[in-house]
Design a protein around this motif. Structure first.
Motif, PDB file in Angstrom:
ATOM      1  N   ARG B  68       0.821  -1.219   0.000  1.00 33.13           N
ATOM      2  CA  ARG B  68       0.000   0.000   0.000  1.00 33.13           C
ATOM      3  C   ARG B  68       0.853   1.268   0.000  1.00 33.13           C
ATOM      4  N   PRO B  69       1.793   1.417   0.944  1.00 33.28           N
ATOM      5  CA  PRO B  69       2.609   2.641   0.879  1.00 33.28           C
ATOM      6  C   PRO B  69       3.441   2.729  -0.404  1.00 33.28           C
ATOM      7  N   MET B  70       3.840   1.573  -0.956  1.00 32.43           N
ATOM      8  CA  MET B  70       4.592   1.631  -2.220  1.00 32.43           C
ATOM      9  C   MET B  70       3.723   2.196  -3.343  1.00 32.43           C
ATOM     10  N   LEU B  71       2.417   1.938  -3.274  1.00 37.15           N
ATOM     11  CA  LEU B  71       1.526   2.519  -4.285  1.00 37.15           C
ATOM     12  C   LEU B  71       1.528   4.041  -4.187  1.00 37.15           C
ATOM     13  N   THR B  72       1.567   4.541  -2.963  1.00 39.89           N
ATOM     14  CA  THR B  72       1.610   6.000  -2.777  1.00 39.89           C
ATOM     15  C   THR B  72       2.910   6.577  -3.339  1.00 39.89           C
ATOM     16  N   ILE B  73       4.005   5.906  -3.030  1.00 37.62           N
ATOM     17  CA  ILE B  73       5.305   6.363  -3.546  1.00 37.62           C
ATOM     18  C   ILE B  73       5.303   6.350  -5.077  1.00 37.62           C
ATOM     19  N   ALA B  74       4.874   5.237  -5.645  1.00 37.64           N
ATOM     20  CA  ALA B  74       4.876   5.103  -7.108  1.00 37.64           C
ATOM     21  C   ALA B  74       3.980   6.152  -7.757  1.00 37.64           C
ATOM     22  N   SER B  75       2.807   6.370  -7.165  1.00 32.88           N
ATOM     23  CA  SER B  75       1.837   7.276  -7.787  1.00 32.88           C
ATOM     24  C   SER B  75       2.300   8.732  -7.742  1.00 32.88           C
ATOM     25  N   ALA B  76       3.247   9.034  -6.862  1.00 32.67           N
ATOM     26  CA  ALA B  76       3.820  10.391  -6.833  1.00 32.67           C
ATOM     27  C   ALA B  76       5.045  10.461  -7.738  1.00 32.67           C
ATOM     28  N   GLU B  77       5.937   9.485  -7.597  1.00 36.44           N
ATOM     29  CA  GLU B  77       7.208   9.573  -8.325  1.00 36.44           C
ATOM     30  C   GLU B  77       7.033   9.371  -9.832  1.00 36.44           C
ATOM     31  N   MET B  78       5.971   8.692 -10.237  1.00 36.36           N
ATOM     32  CA  MET B  78       5.751   8.515 -11.676  1.00 36.36           C
ATOM     33  C   MET B  78       5.444   9.856 -12.348  1.00 36.36           C
ATOM     34  N   PHE B  79       5.066  10.863 -11.544  1.00 29.10           N
ATOM     35  CA  PHE B  79       4.850  12.207 -12.087  1.00 29.10           C
ATOM     36  C   PHE B  79       6.047  13.119 -11.809  1.00 29.10           C
ATOM     37  N   GLY B  80       7.172  12.509 -11.444  1.00 28.49           N
ATOM     38  CA  GLY B  80       8.394  13.264 -11.212  1.00 28.49           C
ATOM     39  C   GLY B  80       8.417  14.023  -9.901  1.00 28.49           C
ATOM     40  N   HIS B  97      -3.366   0.930   7.667  1.00 30.64           N
ATOM     41  CA  HIS B  97      -3.406  -0.511   7.425  1.00 30.64           C
ATOM     42  C   HIS B  97      -3.073  -1.284   8.701  1.00 30.64           C
ATOM     43  N   THR B  98      -2.037  -0.865   9.390  1.00 31.70           N
ATOM     44  CA  THR B  98      -1.622  -1.557  10.608  1.00 31.70           C
ATOM     45  C   THR B  98      -2.711  -1.483  11.679  1.00 31.70           C
ATOM     46  N   ALA B  99      -3.333  -0.305  11.806  1.00 32.19           N
ATOM     47  CA  ALA B  99      -4.420  -0.150  12.783  1.00 32.19           C
ATOM     48  C   ALA B  99      -5.559  -1.112  12.448  1.00 32.19           C
ATOM     49  N   THR B 100      -5.852  -1.230  11.160  1.00 33.75           N
ATOM     50  CA  THR B 100      -6.911  -2.152  10.730  1.00 33.75           C
ATOM     51  C   THR B 100      -6.553  -3.594  11.086  1.00 33.75           C
ATOM     52  N   LEU B 101      -5.294  -3.976  10.833  1.00 31.13           N
ATOM     53  CA  LEU B 101      -4.866  -5.346  11.168  1.00 31.13           C
ATOM     54  C   LEU B 101      -5.002  -5.606  12.673  1.00 31.13           C
ATOM     55  N   LEU B 102      -4.562  -4.641  13.471  1.00 31.74           N
ATOM     56  CA  LEU B 102      -4.635  -4.819  14.931  1.00 31.74           C
ATOM     57  C   LEU B 102      -6.082  -5.032  15.369  1.00 31.74           C
ATOM     58  N   LEU B 130      -6.134  -0.302  21.584  1.00 33.15           N
ATOM     59  CA  LEU B 130      -5.659   1.049  21.889  1.00 33.15           C
ATOM     60  C   LEU B 130      -4.470   1.470  21.034  1.00 33.15           C
ATOM     61  N   VAL B 131      -3.548   0.550  20.780  1.00 33.09           N
ATOM     62  CA  VAL B 131      -2.409   0.910  19.932  1.00 33.09           C
ATOM     63  C   VAL B 131      -2.906   1.156  18.497  1.00 33.09           C
ATOM     64  N   GLY B 132      -3.910   0.398  18.072  1.00 35.18           N
ATOM     65  CA  GLY B 132      -4.540   0.673  16.772  1.00 35.18           C
ATOM     66  C   GLY B 132      -5.095   2.091  16.734  1.00 35.18           C
ATOM     67  N   ASP B 133      -5.780   2.484  17.786  1.00 37.98           N
ATOM     68  CA  ASP B 133      -6.325   3.849  17.853  1.00 37.98           C
ATOM     69  C   ASP B 133      -5.212   4.887  17.804  1.00 37.98           C
ATOM     70  N   PHE B 134      -4.133   4.603  18.507  1.00 35.69           N
ATOM     71  CA  PHE B 134      -3.005   5.539  18.509  1.00 35.69           C
ATOM     72  C   PHE B 134      -2.436   5.706  17.093  1.00 35.69           C
ATOM     73  N   LEU B 135      -2.235   4.579  16.406  1.00 33.86           N
ATOM     74  CA  LEU B 135      -1.664   4.652  15.056  1.00 33.86           C
ATOM     75  C   LEU B 135      -2.605   5.376  14.087  1.00 33.86           C
ATOM     76  N   LEU B 136      -3.896   5.189  14.274  1.00 38.91           N
ATOM     77  CA  LEU B 136      -4.862   5.901  13.448  1.00 38.91           C
ATOM     78  C   LEU B 136      -4.769   7.410  13.699  1.00 38.91           C
ATOM     79  N   GLY B 137      -4.631   7.779  14.952  1.00 42.27           N
ATOM     80  CA  GLY B 137      -4.455   9.197  15.281  1.00 42.27           C
ATOM     81  C   GLY B 137      -3.183   9.749  14.652  1.00 42.27           C
ATOM     82  N   GLN B 138      -2.098   8.984  14.733  1.00 45.86           N
ATOM     83  CA  GLN B 138      -0.827   9.419  14.137  1.00 45.86           C
ATOM     84  C   GLN B 138      -0.945   9.534  12.615  1.00 45.86           C
ATOM     85  N   ALA B 139      -1.711   8.639  12.010  1.00 49.98           N
ATOM     86  CA  ALA B 139      -1.928   8.701  10.562  1.00 49.98           C
ATOM     87  C   ALA B 139      -2.565  10.043  10.197  1.00 49.98           C
ATOM     88  N   PHE B 140      -3.578  10.433  10.955  1.00 51.09           N
ATOM     89  CA  PHE B 140      -4.248  11.696  10.640  1.00 51.09           C
ATOM     90  C   PHE B 140      -3.345  12.892  10.887  1.00 51.09           C
TER      91      PHE B 140
END
Lengths: 344, 344
Positions: B68-80, B97-102, B130-140
């Motif tokens: 998933r994060p590689m898709l973000t990288i690719a979708s930006a870098e393909m436009f230089g 993604h990690t929060a969802t898995l937890l 709770l750690v899932g909630d924390f990671l979700l907060g950090q994501a935002f």
């Protein structure tokens, strides 16, 4: 302003009556806005997936005073705000709070909240975790909708801080090494952070001064601290009916709260042995609870906790001096007394 | 591009070798950016509350391809793209993604994931929630940091949609009334939504055209669908070692996935009685699993599922035609074949 916890109402005809500080003025002033918040809650908690509105409606109907979203409404309207961003932000704040409650009940394995069965008791842990996640997502969508990065920054930071505080409490909950300072850091994160963020929304969207923003941040933070400490005291003193939770819940969950910290600190060797056994080894049956309450009374631990809450309350009221005079400010002042008077 | 699942590599000296489609080109191209993502993950999953980095590090070390994060990288870098917003957004995507898995592991009561014990098995459900909630907060917070309301809109919508899909699956998981269309709606929400949002980040922060943005959204969505369907097939066909989860997990959890829907639809009366008993009444012991696998084979249900995955894969590859030619686009093309080749 009069004595803490009291306010002077002039009744019709000019006679003067002394009334206990009340949340009523805030409820009245914010009634229209809160009706709009209610409507938005129901609409944004809607979903074709039936379980979502089912659980959401159950929580909405659970009542509660909706103190947090009212802080958002008050903090905007006291600056004469006339848009509707505060309605959306207040809804986001309430969703964040509801998501936290859903997850907390799973974490604490609670069966009762506000004198009703918890969602996890009725629908299970799985649904509670996931519906909490959904409401958190909806909260962020509402913030994005408002479009203030500043508001998003404050609320997303609060979301992380709340979770961090909860994890901390989880790791430390069964240790009598917890100090007063440790404990205050936890409740500042898990409770006061959302009060503070909620009260900061108004100055952000109205473009109030940094000084006013800081004042509302402080008001929210210290009101939240007072609120939580009173809650902690009530867990050992109030009746289940008035509080809507069972007396001794914190004790049975092995939670170290400020009354316990005081009773341990100010007790004798026997007290300390008792608390170690109760909290660290889980000796927390009904007989132990009765003994705990006796020890708390003897050491004055509950009163000391309420005194701490009063100190925070005084800071909250002092912060209000920076804000525009008027009915909103007066209402926020009364809320402080109300929060503390729950216990006295 | 050659046949689906295959690509032609020219080795040194001009000889031509046929290789199975691979994620390697994407891994190589994004190696530097992903090293920065890794660093940011460790930094933003840091906390004075020890349990948070402890669990986070465990998850980070669990590996996984970080598609998933590689898709973000690719979708930006393909436009230089040459800034660092894509690093922060990719980290936010991985945290979501990690929060969802937890939370999923708590919901599914899973003990194993990627051939390792789940966090909830080691640290308990409470910490996982709770750690899932924390990671979700950090994501935002990371998204707010980037400052794109558009990116925030797409990712916060994905967060709601994912949770909604999970709740839907929870309510419907034990019913053989679930149709193929129902099921596709669920996995579009719970899996494809994040792939799609991840791939949409690049065009958003680089200001690519609406057409390119739509193409990457479609690519992410259909790649996600293919990925999930292959996962569903593997649950009945792969070995625990290659997949890192136990064969039959979905079956034992009473989950209706596409192979089961096909086997039920295309089976005889006896098959249908079997599936009803297994899924709706929980007759899912080891003997039942063996019988399930036999019925899936006889009805060709797993192959039919893989065919569906291939169709999604073709749509994903077709969408790429709208995007700038070059190594990034070629790498994304190979990823499609790679996802499907996991099962063949």
């Amino acid at each position: 302003m009069g004595v803490a916890g009291l306010s002077i109402d002039k009744a019709q005809g000019g006679e003067t009556t002394v009334a206990v500080a009340s949340v009523e003025p805030l409820l009245k002033l914010s009634a229209d806005a809160m009706a709009a918040v209610n409507e938005l809650i129901l609409s944004k908690a809607g979903s074709d997936v039936e379980l979502i509105p089912e659980i959401s409606n159950y929580l909405v109907n659970a009542g509660g005073k909706r103190l947090r979203p009212m802080l958002t409404i008050a903090s905007a309207e006291m600056f004469g705000y006339r848009g509707d961003a505060h309605i959306r932000l207040a809804t986001a704040v309430e969703f964040m709070h509801t998501a936290t409650l859903l997850h907390d009940d799973v974490v604490d394995e609670s069966d009762m909240r506000r004198a009703r069965a918890t969602a996890r008791r009725i629908w299970g842990n799985q649904a509670s975790v996931l519906v909490g996640d959904f409401l958190l997502g909806q909260a962020f969508r509402l913030m994005v909708d408002v479009g203030s990065l500043d508001a998003l920054d404050v609320l997303s930071t609060a979301a992380s801080v709340i979770a961090e505080g909860e994890v901390w409490q989880l790791s430390a909950s069964r240790s009598m090494e917890t100090t007063k300072a440790d404990y205050e850091a936890v409740i500042r994160a898990k409770t006061a952070a959302l009060f503070s963020a909620a009260a900061e929304m108004g100055p952000i969207i109205t473009g109030a001064s940094e000084r006013e923003r800081q004042a509302l941040r402080t008001y929210g933070d210290t009101l939240g601290m007072a609120f939580q400490l009173v809650d902690d005291a009530l867990d050992y003193g109030g009746s289940a009916a008035s509080l809507g939770k069972n007396v001794g819940d914190d004790f049975r969950e092995g939670k170290v709260t400020l009354p316990v910290i005081f009773a341990y600190r100010d007790g004798d060797d026997q007290d300390r042995a008792f608390w170690k056994a109760a909290i660290e080894e889980g000796r927390n049956d009904d007989a132990a609870l009765a003994s705990a309450i006796e020890r708390l009374e003897r050491t004055g631990a509950v009163e000391k906790t309420v005194s701490e809450a009063r100190l925070y309350g005084e800071t909250a009221r002092t912060a209000l001096a920076e804000l525009p005079e008027g009915p909103w400010r007066d209402a926020l002042d009364q809320v402080v007394g109300f929060c503390i008077s729950r216990v006295v």
